[in-house]
Write a protein that holds these residues in place. Structure first.
Motif, PDB file in Angstrom:
ATOM      1  N   ASP A  73     -14.652 -19.084  22.718  1.00  0.00           N
ATOM      2  CA  ASP A  73     -15.757 -19.948  23.134  1.00  0.00           C
ATOM      3  C   ASP A  73     -15.409 -21.431  23.065  1.00  0.00           C
ATOM      4  OD1 ASP A  73     -15.637 -20.148  20.405  1.00  0.00           O
ATOM      5  OD2 ASP A  73     -17.786 -19.856  20.072  1.00  0.00           O
ATOM      6  N   GLU A  74     -14.221 -21.752  22.517  1.00  0.00           N
ATOM      7  CA  GLU A  74     -13.779 -23.151  22.476  1.00  0.00           C
ATOM      8  C   GLU A  74     -12.663 -23.416  23.482  1.00  0.00           C
ATOM      9  OE1 GLU A  74     -12.762 -24.413  18.575  1.00  0.00           O
ATOM     10  OE2 GLU A  74     -14.656 -23.745  17.676  1.00  0.00           O
ATOM     11  N   THR A  75     -12.423 -22.446  24.366  1.00  0.00           N
ATOM     12  CA  THR A  75     -11.346 -22.574  25.348  1.00  0.00           C
ATOM     13  C   THR A  75     -11.920 -22.829  26.729  1.00  0.00           C
ATOM     14  OG1 THR A  75      -9.893 -21.111  24.089  1.00  0.00           O
ATOM     15  CG2 THR A  75      -9.385 -21.406  26.427  1.00  0.00           C
ATOM     16  N   VAL A  76     -11.377 -23.802  27.431  1.00  0.00           N
ATOM     17  CA  VAL A  76     -11.804 -24.136  28.783  1.00  0.00           C
ATOM     18  C   VAL A  76     -10.664 -23.870  29.746  1.00  0.00           C
ATOM     19  CG1 VAL A  76     -11.101 -26.561  28.532  1.00  0.00           C
ATOM     20  CG2 VAL A  76     -12.823 -25.938  30.235  1.00  0.00           C
ATOM     21  N   TRP A  77     -10.987 -23.386  30.933  1.00  0.00           N
ATOM     22  CA  TRP A  77      -9.964 -23.172  31.957  1.00  0.00           C
ATOM     23  C   TRP A  77      -9.479 -24.524  32.473  1.00  0.00           C
ATOM     24  CZ3 TRP A  77      -8.012 -18.452  33.592  1.00  0.00           C
ATOM     25  CH2 TRP A  77      -8.644 -17.317  33.075  1.00  0.00           C
ATOM     26  N   PHE A  78      -8.206 -24.593  32.731  1.00  0.00           N
ATOM     27  CA  PHE A  78      -7.611 -25.827  33.227  1.00  0.00           C
ATOM     28  C   PHE A  78      -8.323 -26.325  34.477  1.00  0.00           C
ATOM     29  CE2 PHE A  78      -4.471 -28.074  35.876  1.00  0.00           C
ATOM     30  CZ  PHE A  78      -4.056 -29.064  34.996  1.00  0.00           C
ATOM     31  N   GLU A  79      -8.704 -25.402  35.348  1.00  0.00           N
ATOM     32  CA  GLU A  79      -9.346 -25.761  36.616  1.00  0.00           C
ATOM     33  C   GLU A  79     -10.726 -26.376  36.410  1.00  0.00           C
ATOM     34  OE1 GLU A  79      -7.893 -22.927  35.914  1.00  0.00           O
ATOM     35  OE2 GLU A  79      -6.139 -22.988  37.229  1.00  0.00           O
ATOM     36  N   GLU A  80     -11.325 -26.196  35.233  1.00  0.00           N
ATOM     37  CA  GLU A  80     -12.654 -26.730  34.963  1.00  0.00           C
ATOM     38  C   GLU A  80     -12.608 -28.162  34.422  1.00  0.00           C
ATOM     39  OE1 GLU A  80     -14.676 -24.043  32.375  1.00  0.00           O
ATOM     40  OE2 GLU A  80     -14.429 -22.325  33.706  1.00  0.00           O
TER      41      GLU A  80
END
Length: 275
Positions: free
Chosen positions: A89-96
């Protein structure tokens, strides 16, 4: 001292306009200026300093800049951990990420992922960065919501440090072409800077000969031969020099050399330098 052909002469008298680096924006403004006639950058200090001409695609360019205004911004450092873990839940996709975040982290992750991961915890590399207020407001990295990014299928934890508010200056860069080829630039350098050393004493020749493809060290300030060579060099036009040393183009015994001379520890008083 090193023997120097055209390519080696111009290499000693230029800087690359494009560099592979985790922080690409330091030279982006120069590429813009070369291609478009001018370029702008927001930073606390000029991202590219005045100095030797820049080499770009076979041509050589002088660079200059002037400050055109200021605005508030954010300074921070970002570090990436190659072998860390993070909650989903603390990980974001690079594309975002925002466009500015992607430009920053994309180059950083490309550089760090090519390294051998270390076993010790924590970031393998950290770099400073500066954002405008608009970039700060759009940034996902600076939002505080995430602690890792998923990039090419791998999760990379990141840390933000030293965040502070700063005043950014808008720098407008312009360039002028010095030469359109290596050969023509090398000829300019020979015309402007090449000087000849001759009629040297045995001690002076010993200094020069030891420096060829090597280094001559003056062991103490009583080295009269070194002092004489130092005086002769500093009286000539240098490719680049300050009060404590520099780089010269010299003809000695029929060959052309680039010569690096440092005398800051030998003669501590500032010396006038030509060029």
């Amino acid at each position: 001292m090193e023997t120097a052909d055209d390519a080696e002469i111009t290499e000693a008298a230029s800087r690359p306009a494009v560099v592979d680096s985790p922080a690409p924006d330091d030279r982006r403004v120069v590429r813009e200026a070369i291609k478009d006639g001018s370029g702008t950058a927001m930073a606390t200090d000029p991202p590219v300093k005045r100095g030797l001409p820049l080499a770009y695609e076979g041509s050589y360019y002088e660079i200059d800049w002037n400050a055109t205004g200021t605005e508030p911004g954010t300074a921070f450092a970002v570090g990436v951990d190659l072998n860390g873990t993070a909650p989903a839940d603390e990980t974001v996709w690079f594309e975002e990420l925002s466009e500015r975040d992607r430009r920053l982290l994309g180059d950083l992750l490309t550089a760090t992922s090519e390294r051998e991961p270390r076993l010790s915890p924590g970031p393998e590399i950290a770099i400073p960065e500066e954002y405008t207020i608009a970039e700060t407001n759009e940034s996902v990295l600076l939002s505080g919501e995430y602690s890792a990014v998923r990039y090419n299928g791998t999760v990379y934890p990141f840390v933000l440090e030293e965040r502070r508010e700063v005043t950014l200056t808008r720098y407008r860069y312009t360039v002028s072409r010095v030469a359109d080829s290596t050969n023509s630039y090398a000829q300019q350098l020979r015309d402007e800077h090449l000087f000849r050393l001759s009629g040297l004493s045995e001690g002076e020749r010993s200094v020069m000969n030891e420096a060829i493809d090597g280094v001559y060290y003056a062991e103490d300030t009583d080295d009269k031969s070194f002092r004489s060579i130092m005086d002769q060099f500093s009286a000539e036009s240098a490719i680049e020099a300050d009060s404590y040393g520099g780089t010269w183009l010299v003809r000695y015994d029929g060959k052309v050399y680039t010569a690096d001379l440092s005398y800051g520890g030998f003669n501590r008083s500032e010396r006038p330098v030509a060029g």
